[in-house]
Design a protein around this motif. Structure first.
Motif, PDB file in Angstrom:
ATOM      1  N   ALA A   1       0.842  -1.196   0.000  1.00  0.00           N
ATOM      2  CA  ALA A   1       0.000   0.000   0.000  1.00  0.00           C
ATOM      3  C   ALA A   1       0.878   1.247   0.000  1.00  0.00           C
ATOM      4  N   ARG A   2       0.580   2.156  -0.906  1.00  0.00           N
ATOM      5  CA  ARG A   2       1.417   3.352  -1.027  1.00  0.00           C
ATOM      6  C   ARG A   2       1.089   4.406   0.015  1.00  0.00           C
ATOM      7  N   ASP A   3      -0.089   4.308   0.608  1.00  0.00           N
ATOM      8  CA  ASP A   3      -0.478   5.304   1.615  1.00  0.00           C
ATOM      9  C   ASP A   3      -1.579   4.717   2.493  1.00  0.00           C
ATOM     10  N   ALA A   4      -2.031   5.526   3.446  1.00  0.00           N
ATOM     11  CA  ALA A   4      -3.042   5.061   4.389  1.00  0.00           C
ATOM     12  C   ALA A   4      -4.356   4.724   3.707  1.00  0.00           C
ATOM     13  N   THR A   5      -4.681   5.428   2.632  1.00  0.00           N
ATOM     14  CA  THR A   5      -5.936   5.171   1.920  1.00  0.00           C
ATOM     15  C   THR A   5      -5.931   3.784   1.292  1.00  0.00           C
ATOM     16  N   GLU A   6      -4.810   3.409   0.669  1.00  0.00           N
ATOM     17  CA  GLU A   6      -4.723   2.087   0.057  1.00  0.00           C
ATOM     18  C   GLU A   6      -4.710   0.982   1.112  1.00  0.00           C
ATOM     19  N   ARG A   7      -4.042   1.223   2.228  1.00  0.00           N
ATOM     20  CA  ARG A   7      -4.026   0.222   3.298  1.00  0.00           C
ATOM     21  C   ARG A   7      -5.445   0.001   3.819  1.00  0.00           C
ATOM     22  N   ARG A   8      -6.153   1.084   4.057  1.00  0.00           N
ATOM     23  CA  ARG A   8      -7.525   0.977   4.548  1.00  0.00           C
ATOM     24  C   ARG A   8      -8.410   0.248   3.539  1.00  0.00           C
ATOM     25  N   ALA A   9      -8.216   0.545   2.256  1.00  0.00           N
ATOM     26  CA  ALA A   9      -9.026  -0.099   1.225  1.00  0.00           C
ATOM     27  C   ALA A   9      -8.804  -1.607   1.206  1.00  0.00           C
ATOM     28  N   ASP A  10      -7.545  -2.040   1.338  1.00  0.00           N
ATOM     29  CA  ASP A  10      -7.256  -3.477   1.362  1.00  0.00           C
ATOM     30  C   ASP A  10      -7.927  -4.155   2.549  1.00  0.00           C
ATOM     31  N   ILE A  11      -7.878  -3.507   3.692  1.00  0.00           N
ATOM     32  CA  ILE A  11      -8.461  -4.090   4.899  1.00  0.00           C
ATOM     33  C   ILE A  11      -9.988  -4.081   4.819  1.00  0.00           C
ATOM     34  N   ALA A  12     -10.544  -3.030   4.221  1.00  0.00           N
ATOM     35  CA  ALA A  12     -11.997  -2.967   4.038  1.00  0.00           C
ATOM     36  C   ALA A  12     -12.472  -4.030   3.045  1.00  0.00           C
ATOM     37  N   GLN A  13     -11.741  -4.190   1.943  1.00  0.00           N
ATOM     38  CA  GLN A  13     -12.136  -5.189   0.951  1.00  0.00           C
ATOM     39  C   GLN A  13     -12.031  -6.609   1.508  1.00  0.00           C
ATOM     40  N   SER A  14     -11.060  -6.853   2.359  1.00  0.00           N
ATOM     41  CA  SER A  14     -10.925  -8.165   2.981  1.00  0.00           C
ATOM     42  C   SER A  14     -12.126  -8.479   3.864  1.00  0.00           C
ATOM     43  N   LEU A  15     -12.592  -7.484   4.608  1.00  0.00           N
ATOM     44  CA  LEU A  15     -13.787  -7.662   5.439  1.00  0.00           C
ATOM     45  C   LEU A  15     -15.010  -7.911   4.571  1.00  0.00           C
ATOM     46  N   HIS A  16     -15.152  -7.141   3.499  1.00  0.00           N
ATOM     47  CA  HIS A  16     -16.286  -7.307   2.591  1.00  0.00           C
ATOM     48  C   HIS A  16     -16.275  -8.712   1.994  1.00  0.00           C
ATOM     49  N   PHE A  17     -15.108  -9.170   1.585  1.00  0.00           N
ATOM     50  CA  PHE A  17     -14.968 -10.510   1.024  1.00  0.00           C
ATOM     51  C   PHE A  17     -15.420 -11.559   2.043  1.00  0.00           C
ATOM     52  N   ALA A  18     -14.918 -11.434   3.274  1.00  0.00           N
ATOM     53  CA  ALA A  18     -15.262 -12.406   4.305  1.00  0.00           C
ATOM     54  C   ALA A  18     -16.760 -12.424   4.583  1.00  0.00           C
ATOM     55  N   ARG A  19     -17.348 -11.266   4.759  1.00  0.00           N
ATOM     56  CA  ARG A  19     -18.773 -11.209   5.088  1.00  0.00           C
ATOM     57  C   ARG A  19     -19.628 -11.705   3.923  1.00  0.00           C
ATOM     58  N   THR A  20     -19.183 -11.433   2.705  1.00  0.00           N
ATOM     59  CA  THR A  20     -19.940 -11.885   1.539  1.00  0.00           C
ATOM     60  C   THR A  20     -20.043 -13.401   1.502  1.00  0.00           C
ATOM     61  N   TYR A  21     -18.904 -14.073   1.653  1.00  0.00           N
ATOM     62  CA  TYR A  21     -18.894 -15.525   1.459  1.00  0.00           C
ATOM     63  C   TYR A  21     -19.151 -16.320   2.733  1.00  0.00           C
TER      64      TYR A  21
END
Length: 285
Positions: free
Chosen positions: A242-262
């Protein structure tokens, strides 16, 4: 993984997912994004070794500490001294102090021969005495150019040993060129804890955002959702790209979304994370 359960697994965030940032950031992101708690990785981060500081951060953010990972990585060999049996016992004490219910531990390294001889017995004894789940994590063979090396004793694959409870790490499954779904089936009722991430057959321990690798992570989560699995699903990704805090947050948010989805039992839309960032990332373990 037969059966049905109405209670979905808790999805928590490993503090390792914000490395090289410190543990408090993981608590802040977990609170902001709606995670069910955190797993504390005990390592060189001073706060991760301080139960008083951790309890304070947990109170301030309102985020529960649900599990603690013992300092049993290569990078944490000097944390809490050099005696691995003592370090595991101290992790159990920390988990009890913090109200966590699970301790994650790696199998001993090949050079820790004395520790390895009594490892399974110590894990079982500590679990019985504390009432905690102590889940031994699947690892992977160490590969050179022409052969594999025995990096762990009594071995890297928990399917070959009689540990009562195990942790399934998806990135480690990829590194060992195993299927996380097959491992879950082999572990059966011993499966107590999951490190949700992803990987490829590159031979490196990549800890990718779930959905960015080649492991059948969707199928793993769907199987857990329709089983009697009652452990935690812990997002343990690497965010050093992650190049900055925004990208780090996005990765962590997408991981949560993935988990909750499946992990949803009912029908749902498919979800794939955005493509990965492009910066060199070192393997951790």
């Amino acid at each position: 993984m037969a059966g049905e359960t109405s209670a979905r697994p808790h999805v928590t965030l490993s503090t390792a997912s914000v490395y090289p940032r410190k543990a408090p950031l993981a608590f802040e992101l977990a609170a902001d994004l709606g995670y069910d708690g955190v797993e504390v990785m005990v390592w060189n981060d001073k706060i991760s070794r301080d139960d008083v500081a951790l309890a304070h951060v947990a109170r301030e953010t309102g985020v529960q500490i649900r599990s603690v990972h013992a300092p049993t990585l290569i990078v944490s060999q000097q944390v809490w001294g050099t005696k691995p049996g003592h370090k595991l016992a101290k992790t159990v004490d920390m988990a009890l102090t913090l109200g966590a219910s699970t301790v994650v531990v790696h199998p001993p390294f090949a050079w820790q021969r004395g520790y390895s001889r009594h490892f399974a017995e110590q894990v079982r004894s500590l679990s019985e005495d504390s009432g905690l789940t102590i889940a031994v994590e699947n690892m992977y063979p160490w590969r050179g150019r022409k052969r594999e090396f025995m990096g762990y004793l009594p071995g890297w694959d928990p399917t070959e040993h009689d540990y009562d409870r195990v942790t399934l790490d998806v990135s480690h499954a990829a590194t060992s060129r195993q299927s996380c779904v097959d491992l879950a089936a082999l572990f059966g009722p011993r499966l107590a804890h999951v490190h949700l991430t992803d990987g490829t057959e590159s031979g490196f321990d990549e800890h990718l955002v779930p959905g960015r690798g080649t492991q059948p992570v969707r199928e793993l989560l769907q199987g857990l959702a329709h089983s009697d699995f009652s452990g935690d699903v812990v997002v343990e990704i690497g965010t050093r790209k992650a190049r900055d805090a925004t990208e780090r947050r996005a990765d962590i948010a997408q991981s949560l979304h993935f988990a909750r989805t499946y992990l949803a039992v009912d029908a749902h839309a498919e979800f794939s994370p955005a493509p990965e960032h492009h910066r060199p990332q070192s393997p951790w373990a």
